[in-house]
Design a protein around this motif. Structure first.
Motif, PDB file in Angstrom:
ATOM      1  N   LYS A   1     -20.433  75.715  52.436  1.00  0.00           N
ATOM      2  CA  LYS A   1     -19.388  76.388  53.207  1.00  0.00           C
ATOM      3  C   LYS A   1     -18.602  75.450  54.123  1.00  0.00           C
ATOM      4  O   LYS A   1     -17.437  75.709  54.427  1.00  0.00           O
ATOM      5  CB  LYS A   1     -19.982  77.541  54.017  1.00  0.00           C
ATOM      6  N   SER A   2     -19.213  74.354  54.544  1.00  0.00           N
ATOM      7  CA  SER A   2     -18.503  73.419  55.424  1.00  0.00           C
ATOM      8  C   SER A   2     -17.360  72.712  54.701  1.00  0.00           C
ATOM      9  O   SER A   2     -16.458  72.167  55.338  1.00  0.00           O
ATOM     10  CB  SER A   2     -19.479  72.382  55.988  1.00  0.00           C
ATOM     11  N   THR A   3     -17.379  72.724  53.366  1.00  0.00           N
ATOM     12  CA  THR A   3     -16.323  72.068  52.589  1.00  0.00           C
ATOM     13  C   THR A   3     -15.239  73.041  52.155  1.00  0.00           C
ATOM     14  O   THR A   3     -14.255  72.629  51.540  1.00  0.00           O
ATOM     15  CB  THR A   3     -16.922  71.402  51.333  1.00  0.00           C
ATOM     16  N   TRP A   4     -15.401  74.335  52.452  1.00  0.00           N
ATOM     17  CA  TRP A   4     -14.445  75.354  52.024  1.00  0.00           C
ATOM     18  C   TRP A   4     -13.487  75.701  53.157  1.00  0.00           C
ATOM     19  O   TRP A   4     -13.876  75.749  54.324  1.00  0.00           O
ATOM     20  CB  TRP A   4     -15.167  76.626  51.576  1.00  0.00           C
ATOM     21  N   SER A   5     -12.230  75.970  52.809  1.00  0.00           N
ATOM     22  CA  SER A   5     -11.269  76.452  53.797  1.00  0.00           C
ATOM     23  C   SER A   5     -11.584  77.906  54.135  1.00  0.00           C
ATOM     24  O   SER A   5     -12.377  78.569  53.454  1.00  0.00           O
ATOM     25  CB  SER A   5      -9.845  76.344  53.240  1.00  0.00           C
ATOM     26  N   ASP A   6     -10.955  78.423  55.184  1.00  0.00           N
ATOM     27  CA  ASP A   6     -11.210  79.804  55.603  1.00  0.00           C
ATOM     28  C   ASP A   6     -10.845  80.799  54.505  1.00  0.00           C
ATOM     29  O   ASP A   6     -11.593  81.734  54.220  1.00  0.00           O
ATOM     30  CB  ASP A   6     -10.420  80.125  56.875  1.00  0.00           C
ATOM     31  N   SER A   7      -9.675  80.595  53.888  1.00  0.00           N
ATOM     32  CA  SER A   7      -9.234  81.525  52.849  1.00  0.00           C
ATOM     33  C   SER A   7     -10.140  81.437  51.622  1.00  0.00           C
ATOM     34  O   SER A   7     -10.455  82.448  50.992  1.00  0.00           O
ATOM     35  CB  SER A   7      -7.783  81.227  52.453  1.00  0.00           C
ATOM     36  N   TYR A   8     -10.588  80.217  51.278  1.00  0.00           N
ATOM     37  CA  TYR A   8     -11.480  80.040  50.127  1.00  0.00           C
ATOM     38  C   TYR A   8     -12.834  80.674  50.418  1.00  0.00           C
ATOM     39  O   TYR A   8     -13.455  81.271  49.533  1.00  0.00           O
ATOM     40  CB  TYR A   8     -11.637  78.551  49.831  1.00  0.00           C
ATOM     41  N   MET A   9     -13.290  80.569  51.667  1.00  0.00           N
ATOM     42  CA  MET A   9     -14.557  81.170  52.060  1.00  0.00           C
ATOM     43  C   MET A   9     -14.481  82.693  51.942  1.00  0.00           C
ATOM     44  O   MET A   9     -15.424  83.345  51.476  1.00  0.00           O
ATOM     45  CB  MET A   9     -14.893  80.768  53.500  1.00  0.00           C
ATOM     46  N   MET A  10     -13.354  83.275  52.341  1.00  0.00           N
ATOM     47  CA  MET A  10     -13.181  84.726  52.227  1.00  0.00           C
ATOM     48  C   MET A  10     -13.228  85.161  50.768  1.00  0.00           C
ATOM     49  O   MET A  10     -13.815  86.191  50.427  1.00  0.00           O
ATOM     50  CB  MET A  10     -11.854  85.136  52.867  1.00  0.00           C
ATOM     51  N   GLN A  11     -12.614  84.375  49.896  1.00  0.00           N
ATOM     52  CA  GLN A  11     -12.633  84.683  48.464  1.00  0.00           C
ATOM     53  C   GLN A  11     -14.054  84.610  47.917  1.00  0.00           C
ATOM     54  O   GLN A  11     -14.493  85.487  47.170  1.00  0.00           O
ATOM     55  CB  GLN A  11     -11.728  83.704  47.716  1.00  0.00           C
TER      56      GLN A  11
END
Length: 428
Positions: free
Chosen positions: A96-106
């Motif tokens: 999760k530390s490598t994901w953007s906020d929008s990618y994390m939501m997806q």
């Protein structure tokens, strides 16, 4: 050498050495995955060992701890099933530390469906057929998931699952996964999405609604730059006041702003080369600045100066909401599309009250499609439209003369003339 003699202590698994008076605890770790050195494969083996301690109290403590561990451990592949939902949480926590906020939501939205279907099933017992059944399940309305997914959305979930299985295979000593069962799973034919466009009447209505009812003028810039100049979302977020040439009626599309896991960065426009030495190599271009957009920018500038309590600076971004200006942070590029959808809902409610048909479903990027369609259908020179929108012209006229010798002179007069003719809105 005399063999050690043991006596029973009355507690199963614990015995005492007659000579040393120490206690020996037999520990059973259950079945674990271990590498067979002869075959090179992972195999389940019963793992047992012993520990020697000085007192009976220590022996019972060690034995109790081992028994409790055997009951509660779920994801080690040792004594019980490797639960899908728990391993998925471990995978998410790891990346999760490598994901953007929008990618994390997806990812979270996709994980919700995965957990609802697979729950705590043992990942080692899930095969390709199970994955295909899950894809079919996603395409139907389910309790808690009323909206069936399209093949395109299922394809994104497949990518998520593929990466998840790759993670487990990479850690096969822990999870016992030796092959990626998602790779051969059929998820159906991907459908190419065809965007919709608006006609001149619909564009005028939408612009007039924004001018009349949207108190935050950042909505004006969101609509104006996309439907009146054909800009992409990232380019909209990257436009600064220094990029506006009011005298020559041009917009210097110099950079786009993109979201990454640690925030946002400026990049050259799409398909551009950051290391390019010329504007053409970097895909930087000039877009038309119609009269109506000039008037809108005057109001946007005045509102920004009111919120900032100072004059705008050349390096200030134009697309900034009131909250962004007051709190001093940049808007999230990924949330612009959602904001446009919310605006479109307000427009359609107003059209319903006026007895008009609602606007067709359009994305923010469809405003770019609308702009290009209006220009081409209005007879604007195709080369000028391509240069304005950052496209490499291709067509029946794409010969050596065009591809090698034609250079964009920055003239956007035909586009400006057409947009000025089509757009009929009033700004007080």
């Amino acid at each position: 050498m005399k063999k050690d003699t043991y006596v029973d202590t009355g507690t199963p698994g614990i015995k005492q050495n007659v000579i040393t008076k120490k206690y020996v605890v037999s520990l059973d770790f259950g079945r674990q995955l271990r590498m067979n050195k002869k075959t090179g494969r992972m195999e389940m083996k019963q793992i047992k060992t012993t520990r020697t301690v000085s007192t009976m109290k220590e022996a019972k403590a060690i034995q109790g701890k081992n028994n409790a561990l055997k009951k509660t451990r779920r994801t080690t592949g040792i004594t019980r099933r490797i639960a899908f939902d728990q391993v998925l949480d471990e995978y998410t926590e790891y990346y999760k530390s490598t994901w953007s906020d929008s990618y994390m939501m997806q990812k979270q939205s996709q994980a919700k469906r995965m957990k609802a279907y697979f729950s705590d099933r043992d990942v080692r017992n899930i095969d390709t057929l199970d994955i295909e059944k899950f894809f079919a399940w996603c395409k139907e309305s389910q309790l808690g998931f009323e909206h069936p997914l399209s093949n395109n959305s299922v394809q994104k979930i497949r990518t998520h699952l593929k990466d998840f299985w790759r993670y487990m295979k990479k850690n096969q000593n822990r999870y016992g996964i030796t092959e990626n069962v998602v790779l051969d799973a059929d998820y159906g034919e991907v459908q190419v999405f065809k965007g919709n466009i608006l006609n001149a009447e619909q564009v005028n209505y939408m612009l007039q609604f924004a001018i009349n009812y949207e108190a935050d003028y950042s909505v004006w810039s969101m609509i104006g730059f996309t439907v009146l100049t054909g800009m992409r979302r990232g380019e909209l977020c990257g436009i600064k006041w220094r990029n506006i040439d009011f005298e020559n009626r041009l917009i210097d599309v110099e950079y786009q702003r993109c979201q990454i896991s640690t925030g946002s960065i400026e990049k050259v426009p799409k398909r551009g080369n950051d290391a390019g030495h010329t504007r053409e190599e970097r895909k930087q271009r000039y877009a038309a600045l119609p009269d109506i957009l000039v008037q809108m920018l005057d109001h946007i500038k005045a509102q920004q100066e009111e919120y900032l309590q100072r004059s705008v600076k050349p390096d200030d971004y134009i697309y900034m909401t009131k909250e962004n200006l007051v709190r001093g942070y940049l808007p999230h590029p990924g949330k612009v599309s959602r904001r446009f959808s919310e605006f479109l809902n307000r427009v359609n409610k107003a059209r319903g009250k006026d007895g008009l048909e609602p606007l067709p479903y359009v994305r923010l990027h469809d405003m770019r499609h609308t702009f290009i369609s209006l220009c081409l259908n209005g007879g604007v020179n195709r080369f000028q439209v391509s240069a304005n929108c950052g496209h490499t012209y291709s067509g029946e006229d794409n010969n050596t003369t065009v591809s090698t010798y034609w250079h964009d002179d920055g003239n956007r007069s035909e586009i400006i003339g057409l947009i000025n003719q089509i757009i009929q809105v009033n700004i007080e």
